[in-house]
Design an enzyme around this catalytic site. Sequence first.
Site, PDB file in Angstrom:
ATOM      1  N   GLU A 104      11.698   2.357  14.550  1.00 21.93           N
ATOM      2  CA  GLU A 104      10.833   3.425  14.056  1.00 21.93           C
ATOM      3  C   GLU A 104       9.546   3.439  14.868  1.00 21.93           C
ATOM      4  OE1 GLU A 104       9.942   2.579   9.942  1.00 21.93           O
ATOM      5  OE2 GLU A 104       9.811   0.444  10.364  1.00 21.93           O
ATOM      6  N   TYR A 116       0.831  -1.202   0.000  1.00 20.23           N
ATOM      7  CA  TYR A 116       0.000   0.000   0.000  1.00 20.23           C
ATOM      8  C   TYR A 116       0.862   1.247   0.000  1.00 20.23           C
ATOM      9  CZ  TYR A 116       0.812   1.090   4.963  1.00 20.23           C
ATOM     10  OH  TYR A 116       1.384   1.438   6.167  1.00 20.23           O
ATOM     11  N   LYS A 174       6.560  -1.983   1.969  1.00 21.50           N
ATOM     12  CA  LYS A 174       5.363  -1.385   2.582  1.00 21.50           C
ATOM     13  C   LYS A 174       4.166  -2.318   2.367  1.00 21.50           C
ATOM     14  CE  LYS A 174       3.157   3.142   3.182  1.00 21.50           C
ATOM     15  NZ  LYS A 174       3.580   3.359   4.580  1.00 21.50           N
ATOM     16  N   LEU A 215      11.047   1.235   7.307  1.00 21.43           N
ATOM     17  CA  LEU A 215      10.461   1.668   6.047  1.00 21.43           C
ATOM     18  C   LEU A 215      11.245   2.863   5.520  1.00 21.43           C
ATOM     19  CD1 LEU A 215       8.079   1.291   4.059  1.00 21.43           C
ATOM     20  CD2 LEU A 215       6.920   3.113   5.318  1.00 21.43           C
TER      21      LEU A 215
END
Length: 287
Positions: free
Chosen positions: A183, A33, A151, A207
């Site tokens: 993260e 996505y 992702k 990411l």
Amino acid sequence: MTRTVYVNGDYLPEDAASVSVFDRGFLFADGVYEVTSVLDGKLVDFDGHAARLDRSLSELSMHAPVTRDELLEIHRELVRRNGLTDGLIYLQITRGAPADRDFAFPDPDEVAPTVVLFTQSKPGLAEAPQAKTGIRVISIDDLRWGRRDIKTVQLLYPSMGKMMAKAEGCDDAWMVEDGTVTEGTSNNAYIVTGGRIVTRPRSVDILHGITRAAVLRYAEEAQMEVEERPFTIAEAQAADEAFVTSASTFVMPVVEIDGTPVGTGAPGPVAARLREIYLEESRKAAI
């Protein structure tokens, strides 16, 4: 008013849209996505999101169902049909819906990917009140799979992390692996210490944020020192500032970590300046 969404080539009212129960995104989280922000009716960092989408598809051996130009037109058409001024466009591509459930991938020449896009209206997206007050985060173990650079729609653990934070009266969680921060649940993490902006380097551990890339570029152009390395929760708690970046929050100050105030306990000047620069430059470059 009912939103218009996009499903496999058709623009439909949201209550008339559907995908197969055999879709692999539903059964296996076998999909990727992207989320693109819209400011003043224009797309922010679209090229970066399109490039990362191509990489995610390639890493999972999935075929790109549309060209970049076609994807841009779909985004623009959804903005137009929904009268979107400020908000987000969510895009999801899965490996498609074979005739039955099977762990083995279907033949891509026989099963087309499923493509879904929808808008989310967020009036005043760039003027979020939390940008002036900052957010509070907790730390949690990073229990995700090892390819965070892709992702994918495998977002159960990040969702659980958000709920862990809410249960403690906080806004978000920073994930920790081998003693250092990877993260946030849906954002990249930073601290400011000794005049330097510190953030974890790109790898399979995090990411590769599109907003991250832009913010670091703007920081260097503004003569700010950037150091890409891991940091610990203790170092973050002792830092002058902390913040996160993402497509939906841009640059968001972090003012507390695990109950300990960061710096003065209020948003600091570096995060504020980076947010200002990012929004200014993004609006100029939006398409």
